[in-house]
Motif scaffolding. Structure first.
Motif, PDB file in Angstrom:
ATOM      1  N   HIS A  86       0.881  -1.214   0.069  1.00 26.63           N
ATOM      2  CA  HIS A  86      -0.031  -0.079  -0.125  1.00 26.63           C
ATOM      3  C   HIS A  86       0.948   1.076  -0.072  1.00 26.63           C
ATOM      4  O   HIS A  86       0.594   2.304  -0.687  1.00 26.63           O
ATOM      5  N   ASN A  87       1.947   1.209   0.733  1.00 31.48           N
ATOM      6  CA  ASN A  87       2.764   2.390   0.854  1.00 31.48           C
ATOM      7  C   ASN A  87       3.474   2.631  -0.570  1.00 31.48           C
ATOM      8  O   ASN A  87       3.654   3.849  -1.022  1.00 31.48           O
ATOM      9  N   ILE A  88       3.864   1.666  -1.120  1.00 32.23           N
ATOM     10  CA  ILE A  88       4.604   1.639  -2.357  1.00 32.23           C
ATOM     11  C   ILE A  88       3.733   2.169  -3.460  1.00 32.23           C
ATOM     12  O   ILE A  88       4.113   3.064  -4.246  1.00 32.23           O
ATOM     13  N   LEU A  89       2.445   1.945  -3.352  1.00 32.89           N
ATOM     14  CA  LEU A  89       1.376   2.432  -4.522  1.00 32.89           C
ATOM     15  C   LEU A  89       1.033   3.971  -4.208  1.00 32.89           C
ATOM     16  O   LEU A  89       0.992   4.607  -4.898  1.00 32.89           O
ATOM     17  N   GLU A  90       0.932   4.171  -2.779  1.00 32.58           N
ATOM     18  CA  GLU A  90       0.808   5.560  -2.376  1.00 32.58           C
ATOM     19  C   GLU A  90       1.956   6.579  -3.021  1.00 32.58           C
ATOM     20  O   GLU A  90       1.882   7.567  -3.689  1.00 32.58           O
ATOM     21  N   ARG A  91       3.395   5.850  -3.087  1.00 30.64           N
ATOM     22  CA  ARG A  91       4.454   6.435  -3.513  1.00 30.64           C
ATOM     23  C   ARG A  91       4.472   6.684  -4.833  1.00 30.64           C
ATOM     24  O   ARG A  91       4.837   7.858  -5.230  1.00 30.64           O
ATOM     25  N   GLU A  92       3.956   5.432  -5.651  1.00 35.15           N
ATOM     26  CA  GLU A  92       3.951   5.770  -6.964  1.00 35.15           C
ATOM     27  C   GLU A  92       2.973   6.559  -7.650  1.00 35.15           C
ATOM     28  O   GLU A  92       2.947   7.408  -8.491  1.00 35.15           O
ATOM     29  N   GLU A  93       1.678   6.757  -6.910  1.00 32.00           N
ATOM     30  CA  GLU A  93       0.832   7.574  -7.233  1.00 32.00           C
ATOM     31  C   GLU A  93       1.156   9.198  -6.897  1.00 32.00           C
ATOM     32  O   GLU A  93       0.863   9.961  -7.810  1.00 32.00           O
ATOM     33  N   GLN A  94       2.266   9.394  -6.226  1.00 30.63           N
ATOM     34  CA  GLN A  94       2.499  10.602  -5.871  1.00 30.63           C
ATOM     35  C   GLN A  94       3.603  11.078  -6.546  1.00 30.63           C
ATOM     36  O   GLN A  94       4.308  12.272  -6.630  1.00 30.63           O
ATOM     37  N   ASP A  95       4.537  10.075  -7.446  1.00 32.33           N
ATOM     38  CA  ASP A  95       5.361  10.437  -8.060  1.00 32.33           C
ATOM     39  C   ASP A  95       5.548  11.444  -9.110  1.00 32.33           C
ATOM     40  O   ASP A  95       4.387  11.288 -10.096  1.00 32.33           O
ATOM     41  N   PRO A  96       6.131  12.504  -9.212  1.00 31.69           N
ATOM     42  CA  PRO A  96       6.087  13.381 -10.321  1.00 31.69           C
ATOM     43  C   PRO A  96       6.319  12.948 -11.625  1.00 31.69           C
ATOM     44  O   PRO A  96       5.908  13.312 -12.719  1.00 31.69           O
ATOM     45  N   ARG A  97       7.189  11.849 -11.845  1.00 30.91           N
ATOM     46  CA  ARG A  97       7.725  11.358 -13.221  1.00 30.91           C
ATOM     47  C   ARG A  97       6.699  10.205 -13.502  1.00 30.91           C
ATOM     48  O   ARG A  97       6.799   9.972 -14.759  1.00 30.91           O
ATOM     49  N   LYS A  98       5.726   9.954 -12.883  1.00 29.55           N
ATOM     50  CA  LYS A  98       4.471   9.014 -13.429  1.00 29.55           C
ATOM     51  C   LYS A  98       4.019   9.521 -14.526  1.00 29.55           C
ATOM     52  O   LYS A  98       3.769   8.588 -15.525  1.00 29.55           O
ATOM     53  N   LYS A  99       3.552  10.791 -14.699  1.00 30.65           N
ATOM     54  CA  LYS A  99       2.919  11.113 -15.793  1.00 30.65           C
ATOM     55  C   LYS A  99       3.707  10.975 -17.129  1.00 30.65           C
ATOM     56  O   LYS A  99       3.447  10.730 -18.349  1.00 30.65           O
ATOM     57  N   ARG A 100       5.053  11.185 -16.986  1.00 25.67           N
ATOM     58  CA  ARG A 100       5.993  11.181 -17.905  1.00 25.67           C
ATOM     59  C   ARG A 100       6.159   9.624 -18.535  1.00 25.67           C
ATOM     60  O   ARG A 100       6.311   9.233 -19.701  1.00 25.67           O
ATOM     61  N   ARG A 101       6.344   8.665 -17.388  1.00 25.84           N
ATOM     62  CA  ARG A 101       6.300   7.297 -17.911  1.00 25.84           C
ATOM     63  C   ARG A 101       5.289   6.997 -18.445  1.00 25.84           C
ATOM     64  O   ARG A 101       5.282   6.081 -19.320  1.00 25.84           O
ATOM     65  N   ASP A 102       3.897   7.328 -18.212  1.00 28.11           N
ATOM     66  CA  ASP A 102       2.875   6.816 -18.734  1.00 28.11           C
ATOM     67  C   ASP A 102       2.834   7.343 -20.233  1.00 28.11           C
ATOM     68  O   ASP A 102       2.520   6.669 -21.323  1.00 28.11           O
ATOM     69  N   GLU A 103       3.227   8.400 -20.320  1.00 28.69           N
ATOM     70  CA  GLU A 103       3.377   9.313 -21.961  1.00 28.69           C
ATOM     71  C   GLU A 103       4.456   8.311 -23.045  1.00 28.69           C
ATOM     72  O   GLU A 103       4.030   7.989 -23.723  1.00 28.69           O
ATOM     73  N   ILE A 104       5.328   8.162 -22.042  1.00 24.85           N
ATOM     74  CA  ILE A 104       6.443   7.290 -22.939  1.00 24.85           C
ATOM     75  C   ILE A 104       5.822   5.652 -23.167  1.00 24.85           C
ATOM     76  O   ILE A 104       6.067   5.294 -24.139  1.00 24.85           O
ATOM     77  N   LYS A 105       5.053   5.228 -22.211  1.00 25.68           N
ATOM     78  CA  LYS A 105       4.269   3.924 -22.429  1.00 25.68           C
ATOM     79  C   LYS A 105       3.603   4.037 -23.692  1.00 25.68           C
ATOM     80  O   LYS A 105       3.633   3.262 -24.502  1.00 25.68           O
ATOM     81  N   GLU A 106       2.620   5.148 -23.652  1.00 25.86           N
ATOM     82  CA  GLU A 106       1.843   5.337 -24.474  1.00 25.86           C
ATOM     83  C   GLU A 106       2.247   5.517 -26.007  1.00 25.86           C
ATOM     84  O   GLU A 106       1.822   4.923 -27.032  1.00 25.86           O
ATOM     85  N   LYS A 107       3.281   6.297 -25.969  1.00 24.78           N
ATOM     86  CA  LYS A 107       4.077   6.406 -27.146  1.00 24.78           C
ATOM     87  C   LYS A 107       4.718   5.217 -27.776  1.00 24.78           C
ATOM     88  O   LYS A 107       4.581   4.982 -28.901  1.00 24.78           O
TER      89      LYS A 107
END
Length: 150
Positions: A86-107
């Protein structure tokens, strides 16, 4: 003498009202006859089996207690692991680089889909080329009648 008769009568009444030994002895004899005679020791066998099962269960109780303690330890470890996840998931949700990683995955996914489409087109082209060449070879070696000669 009359006093003796009265005492005897009182004693007789008392023994009939309050002394049930004879009745109890007859009842016990009846129950024993019932079990021994009519049931042919079935009840004895059943009682013996029940006693054996009770002894087996009694011998397994310490093992069950140990397993219950182990189960409690495992349960505590699972709770701890769940909390960590649960703590890992919370940290991942709050990670500012998550949006960039999602964009790279989509691309990357879009590029992969385009690549697969290109491979399908190339495969079709190769198939058509193969069929055309195989028809030419068959015509050249006379395996197929020439459609122009008809």
């Amino acid at each position: 003498m009359a006093g003796e008769k009265a005492i005897r009568d009182v004693c007789g009444i008392y023994s009939r009202l309050f002394d049930h030994r004879a009745v109890m002895q007859n009842e016990c004899k009846y129950v024993i006859r019932e079990f021994e005679g009519k049931r042919n020791d079935r009840e004895l066998l059943r009682l013996t089996e029940a006693s054996q099962k009770a002894n087996e269960i009694q011998s397994k109780i310490p093992e069950c207690v140990q397993l219950a303690e182990l189960l409690n330890d495992v349960q505590d470890q699972l709770k701890d692991a769940r909390q960590r996840c649960h703590n890992i998931l919370e940290r991942e949700e709050q990670d500012p680089r998550k949006k960039r990683r999602d964009e790279i995955k989509e691309k990357s996914k879009k590029q992969w889909d385009e690549f697969l489409k290109e491979m399908d087109k190339e495969e079709e082209g190769i198939e058509k080329e193969f069929l055309a060449k195989s028809l030419k070879l068959k015509e050249k070696y006379g395996l197929i009648a020439n459609p122009e000669s008809n």
